[in-house]
Design a protein around this motif. Structure first.
Motif, PDB file in Angstrom:
ATOM      1  N   PHE A 131      -9.682  16.057  -9.543  1.00 26.58           N
ATOM      2  CA  PHE A 131      -9.748  14.665  -9.096  1.00 26.58           C
ATOM      3  C   PHE A 131     -10.150  14.666  -7.630  1.00 26.58           C
ATOM      4  O   PHE A 131      -9.352  15.050  -6.762  1.00 26.58           O
ATOM      5  CB  PHE A 131      -8.362  14.058  -9.294  1.00 26.58           C
ATOM      6  N   THR A 134      -9.851  12.924  -1.777  1.00 30.76           N
ATOM      7  CA  THR A 134      -9.700  13.274  -0.369  1.00 30.76           C
ATOM      8  C   THR A 134     -10.933  13.979   0.174  1.00 30.76           C
ATOM      9  O   THR A 134     -11.582  14.749  -0.538  1.00 30.76           O
ATOM     10  CB  THR A 134      -8.458  14.177  -0.211  1.00 30.76           C
ATOM     11  N   ASP A 141      -6.644   7.818   4.545  1.00 28.01           N
ATOM     12  CA  ASP A 141      -7.484   6.614   4.497  1.00 28.01           C
ATOM     13  C   ASP A 141      -8.699   6.855   3.606  1.00 28.01           C
ATOM     14  O   ASP A 141      -9.825   7.036   4.084  1.00 28.01           O
ATOM     15  CB  ASP A 141      -7.922   6.277   5.936  1.00 28.01           C
ATOM     16  N   ILE A 165      -8.834  19.697  -3.180  1.00 30.79           N
ATOM     17  CA  ILE A 165      -8.916  19.253  -4.568  1.00 30.79           C
ATOM     18  C   ILE A 165      -8.355  20.332  -5.493  1.00 30.79           C
ATOM     19  O   ILE A 165      -8.940  21.417  -5.642  1.00 30.79           O
ATOM     20  CB  ILE A 165     -10.375  18.899  -4.939  1.00 30.79           C
ATOM     21  N   GLY A 166      -7.219  20.009  -6.109  1.00 31.51           N
ATOM     22  CA  GLY A 166      -6.529  20.966  -6.970  1.00 31.51           C
ATOM     23  C   GLY A 166      -7.393  21.369  -8.151  1.00 31.51           C
ATOM     24  O   GLY A 166      -8.018  20.526  -8.786  1.00 31.51           O
ATOM     25  N   ARG A 235      -8.850   0.387  -5.928  1.00 30.47           N
ATOM     26  CA  ARG A 235      -7.772   0.211  -6.901  1.00 30.47           C
ATOM     27  C   ARG A 235      -7.867   1.276  -8.013  1.00 30.47           C
ATOM     28  O   ARG A 235      -6.837   1.751  -8.518  1.00 30.47           O
ATOM     29  CB  ARG A 235      -7.871  -1.205  -7.492  1.00 30.47           C
ATOM     30  N   ARG A 245       2.111  10.295  -8.244  1.00 32.08           N
ATOM     31  CA  ARG A 245       3.248  10.096  -7.339  1.00 32.08           C
ATOM     32  C   ARG A 245       4.536   9.953  -8.133  1.00 32.08           C
ATOM     33  O   ARG A 245       5.602  10.436  -7.718  1.00 32.08           O
ATOM     34  CB  ARG A 245       3.019   8.841  -6.483  1.00 32.08           C
TER      35      ARG A 245
HETATM   36  P1  TGC Z   1      -5.841  -1.665   0.300  1.00 35.80           P
HETATM   37  O1  TGC Z   1      -6.756  -2.730   0.814  1.00 35.80           O
HETATM   38  O2  TGC Z   1      -4.380  -1.809   0.559  1.00 35.80           O
HETATM   39  O3  TGC Z   1      -6.039  -1.495  -1.270  1.00 35.80           O
HETATM   40  C1  TGC Z   1      -7.323  -1.452  -1.842  1.00 35.80           C
HETATM   41  C2  TGC Z   1      -7.175  -1.927  -3.277  1.00 35.80           C
HETATM   42  O4  TGC Z   1      -6.305  -1.028  -3.970  1.00 35.80           O
HETATM   43  C3  TGC Z   1      -5.143  -1.740  -4.417  1.00 35.80           C
HETATM   44  N1  TGC Z   1      -4.007  -0.815  -4.252  1.00 35.80           N
HETATM   45  C4  TGC Z   1      -3.342  -0.321  -5.293  1.00 35.80           C
HETATM   46  N2  TGC Z   1      -3.479  -0.555  -6.611  1.00 35.80           N
HETATM   47  C5  TGC Z   1      -2.638   0.108  -7.431  1.00 35.80           C
HETATM   48  N3  TGC Z   1      -1.685   0.960  -6.965  1.00 35.80           N
HETATM   49  C6  TGC Z   1      -1.527   1.210  -5.652  1.00 35.80           C
HETATM   50  N4  TGC Z   1      -0.607   2.064  -5.235  1.00 35.80           N
HETATM   51  C7  TGC Z   1      -2.385   0.547  -4.749  1.00 35.80           C
HETATM   52  N5  TGC Z   1      -2.529   0.559  -3.398  1.00 35.80           N
HETATM   53  C8  TGC Z   1      -3.522  -0.282  -3.115  1.00 35.80           C
HETATM   54  C9  TGC Z   1      -5.060  -2.964  -3.534  1.00 35.80           C
HETATM   55  O5  TGC Z   1      -4.324  -3.986  -4.158  1.00 35.80           O
HETATM   56  C10 TGC Z   1      -6.516  -3.303  -3.386  1.00 35.80           C
HETATM   57  O6  TGC Z   1      -6.945  -3.863  -4.598  1.00 35.80           O
HETATM   58  P2  TGC Z   1      -8.078  -5.003  -4.631  1.00 35.80           P
HETATM   59  O7  TGC Z   1      -8.274  -5.284  -6.073  1.00 35.80           O
HETATM   60  O8  TGC Z   1      -7.516  -6.142  -3.847  1.00 35.80           O
HETATM   61  O9  TGC Z   1      -9.279  -4.405  -3.979  1.00 35.80           O
HETATM   62  O10 TGC Z   1      -6.437  -0.317   0.801  1.00 35.80           O
HETATM   63  P3  TGC Z   1      -6.127   0.499   2.070  1.00 35.80           P
HETATM   64  O11 TGC Z   1      -7.178   1.520   2.217  1.00 35.80           O
HETATM   65  O12 TGC Z   1      -5.874  -0.435   3.231  1.00 35.80           O
HETATM   66  O13 TGC Z   1      -4.790   1.192   1.565  1.00 35.80           O
HETATM   67  C11 TGC Z   1      -3.773   1.442   2.356  1.00 35.80           C
HETATM   68  C12 TGC Z   1      -3.000   2.705   1.946  1.00 35.80           C
HETATM   69  C13 TGC Z   1      -2.667   3.462   3.193  1.00 35.80           C
HETATM   70  C14 TGC Z   1      -1.728   2.268   1.243  1.00 35.80           C
HETATM   71  C15 TGC Z   1      -3.820   3.623   1.004  1.00 35.80           C
HETATM   72  O14 TGC Z   1      -5.007   3.956   1.615  1.00 35.80           O
HETATM   73  C16 TGC Z   1      -3.102   4.875   0.601  1.00 35.80           C
HETATM   74  O15 TGC Z   1      -2.286   4.895  -0.328  1.00 35.80           O
HETATM   75  N6  TGC Z   1      -3.400   6.028   1.258  1.00 35.80           N
HETATM   76  C17 TGC Z   1      -2.903   7.325   0.850  1.00 35.80           C
HETATM   77  C18 TGC Z   1      -3.955   7.990   0.038  1.00 35.80           C
HETATM   78  C19 TGC Z   1      -3.426   9.203  -0.701  1.00 35.80           C
HETATM   79  O16 TGC Z   1      -2.348   9.186  -1.282  1.00 35.80           O
HETATM   80  N7  TGC Z   1      -4.233  10.258  -0.711  1.00 35.80           N
HETATM   81  C20 TGC Z   1      -3.877  11.471  -1.385  1.00 35.80           C
HETATM   82  C21 TGC Z   1      -4.870  11.783  -2.461  1.00 35.80           C
HETATM   83  S1  TGC Z   1      -4.480  13.280  -3.204  1.00 35.80           S
HETATM   84  C22 TGC Z   1      -6.003  13.998  -3.438  1.00 35.80           C
HETATM   85  O17 TGC Z   1      -7.052  13.506  -3.271  1.00 35.80           O
HETATM   86  C23 TGC Z   1      -5.952  15.323  -3.988  1.00 35.80           C
HETATM   87  S2  TGC Z   1      -5.420  15.161  -5.577  1.00 35.80           S
HETATM   88  C24 TGC Z   1      -4.197  16.282  -5.704  1.00 35.80           C
HETATM   89  C25 TGC Z   1      -4.796  17.596  -6.023  1.00 35.80           C
HETATM   90  O18 TGC Z   1      -5.964  17.657  -6.362  1.00 35.80           O
HETATM   91  O19 TGC Z   1      -4.052  18.608  -5.952  1.00 35.80           O
END
Ligand code: TGC
Length: 386
Positions: A131, A134, A141, A165-166, A235, A245
């Motif tokens: 997936f 990142t 972000d 990416i895992g 989203r 999570r």
């Molecule tokens: P924001 O404007 O708040 O949201 C954009 C759209 O997404 C919706 N949304 C969600 N929907 C479902 N579940 C959630 N938890 C959601 N969070 C946000 C939101 O309603 C909006 O929808 P729409 O329809 O209105 O467009 O976006 P933002 O960029 O300002 O978000 C803020 C923040 C900080 C919460 C978000 O960016 C965030 O959660 N950041 C952390 C990202 C993260 O967890 N990254 C880790 C990824 S892990 C990875 O890539 C490797 S995978 C693991 C592996 O491979 O080992």
């Protein structure tokens, strides 16, 4: 073992089927993971050979229905995640990346053709998925991602890079999220596509029995139907992150429980000043503090799991669980390491390995800081991310 940590009879809140599922995953972890994990960890090896056994147990995409998936409940999935992470976070991460991220992306957002092509093979462990969200300069972000997919006639052409990416280097299929002229979209990318390369990141001090990669995408040409039709905007990936999570909420407590039990066993056996360590008040205070947090952590996980099964779990509630259980688990593992004294820094005992792994777990799928700010936003109504 149960009575040594389940002080409030959480077991009584589980059904016979749930306890049976937990028992079968625990047996698998005891027989296939625990005897080997120190070696895998030291050599930094992800044991691909145990994937078929995990598939046979129904652990791959276990909370998904149809397409050869086990169709188990969220609580079942959580119980399995806890048992797997009692073995090692790297093994639970494999199940999360495969089922909660890659398979969930296809299951939630994919076309019928994409589902039929990939999900049965992924459930059987014949195809590993990854997936790609990142990037080197877009972690917390993801909206700042630079990977871009442009249209070229009927095709899509992807360029960019992904990081952390895992499983990418052993994956057959990658879900790649990219900016397009219409916002963020997801793409199903067979990893043999020219221009796709995945390189394991290392050496690592955490998650050594697991693979995390850099991905480079150089003019990766895909047919029009490679896009996930059901995901438009951020989203799409966030809905998959919710699934991963959620699993971490349980998994972290599995690692904590395993560390606590190791410290308890050691304290019972280890004599200092002619008495077992467990007979000293300071040791008992540590064990009790650990047990309290493990009980609270599992109770929280179970409550959130029941909400999820009722279709009522909200994203901020997942943040409560991820933030709390990772934070407490890492403290418990570190305290358990300290109780083992010098022996605690060896691979003969699990707490420091778990604590090191949890450094990754608290960081991926939203750092402590991100989940704090999600909750701060929920409480105050004022987003403070930017
Ligand atoms: P924001 O404007 O708040 O949201 C954009 C759209 O997404 C919706 N949304 C969600 N929907 C479902 N579940 C959630 N938890 C959601 N969070 C946000 C939101 O309603 C909006 O929808 P729409 O329809 O209105 O467009 O976006 P933002 O960029 O300002 O978000 C803020 C923040 C900080 C919460 C978000 O960016 C965030 O959660 N950041 C952390 C990202 C993260 O967890 N990254 C880790 C990824 S892990 C990875 O890539 C490797 S995978 C693991 C592996 O491979 O080992």
């Amino acid at each position: 073992m149960t009575e040594e940590f389940d002080l409030i009879d959480i077991d009584s809140l589980l059904s016979d089927e749930e306890r049976a599922l937990r028992g079968s995953v625990r047996s698998f972890v005891e027989s296939a993971i625990k005897p080997n994990i120190a070696g895998w960890y030291e050599k930094a090896v992800f044991p691909l050979e145990i994937v078929p056994e995990m598939a046979k147990l129904g652990l791959l995409g276990m909370h998904l229905t149809g397409y050869g998936c086990a169709g188990r409940s969220a609580v079942d999935y959580g119980l399995a995640a806890a048992e797997l992470e009692a073995g090692d976070s790297g093994l639970r991460t494999f199940v999360s990346v495969q089922g909660s991220l890659a398979m969930s992306a296809i299951h939630k957002h994919g076309s019928e053709e994409q589902k039929s092509e990939w999900l049965p093979a992924m459930a059987k462990g014949e195809a590993i998925g990854c997936f790609g969200l990142t990037e080197p300069t877009a972690g917390s972000d993801p909206g700042a991602m630079k990977t871009f997919a442009r249209r070229d006639g009927g095709d899509w052409v992807l360029n960019g890079s992904k990081r952390w990416i895992g499983l990418a280097s052993v994956a057959k299929v990658a879900i790649i999220w990219a900016q397009t002229e219409d916002g963020v979209r997801g793409f199903v990318v067979p990893t043999g596509t020219p221009g796709f390369t995945a390189t394991p990141i290392g050496p690592k001090l955490s998650m050594r029995a697991s693979i995390q990669c850099d991905i480079e995408l150089t003019d990766v040409r895909l047919p029009a139907d490679a896009v996930l039709p059901g995901a438009k905007g951020l989203r799409g990936p966030f809905e998959c992150l919710n699934e991963a999570r959620y699993g971490i909420i349980w998994g972290a407590m599995g690692a904590a429980r395993d560390s606590y039990l190791a410290a308890l066993a050691y304290a019972r056996e280890r004599l200092q000043f002619d008495r077992p360590l467990a007979g000293y008040q300071l040791t008992q205070a540590k064990l009790v503090d650990m047990a309290l947090e493990i009980n609270k952590g599992f109770l929280l996980a179970l409550h959130l799991g029941r909400l999820k099964d009722a279709g009522a779990l909200q994203p901020h509630q997942i943040s409560v669980g991820k933030l709390n259980n990772c934070r407490e688990a890492i403290q418990i593992c570190r305290e358990a390491r300290a109780m083992l004294g010098g022996n605690g820094i060896t691979l003969d005992y699990p707490p420091l390995r778990h604590a090191n792994n949890l450094e990754s777990v608290r960081t991926y799928e939203g750092t402590d800081e991100i989940h704090t700010l999600i909750l701060g936003n929920r409480i105050t109504g004022i987003p403070a991310f930017r």
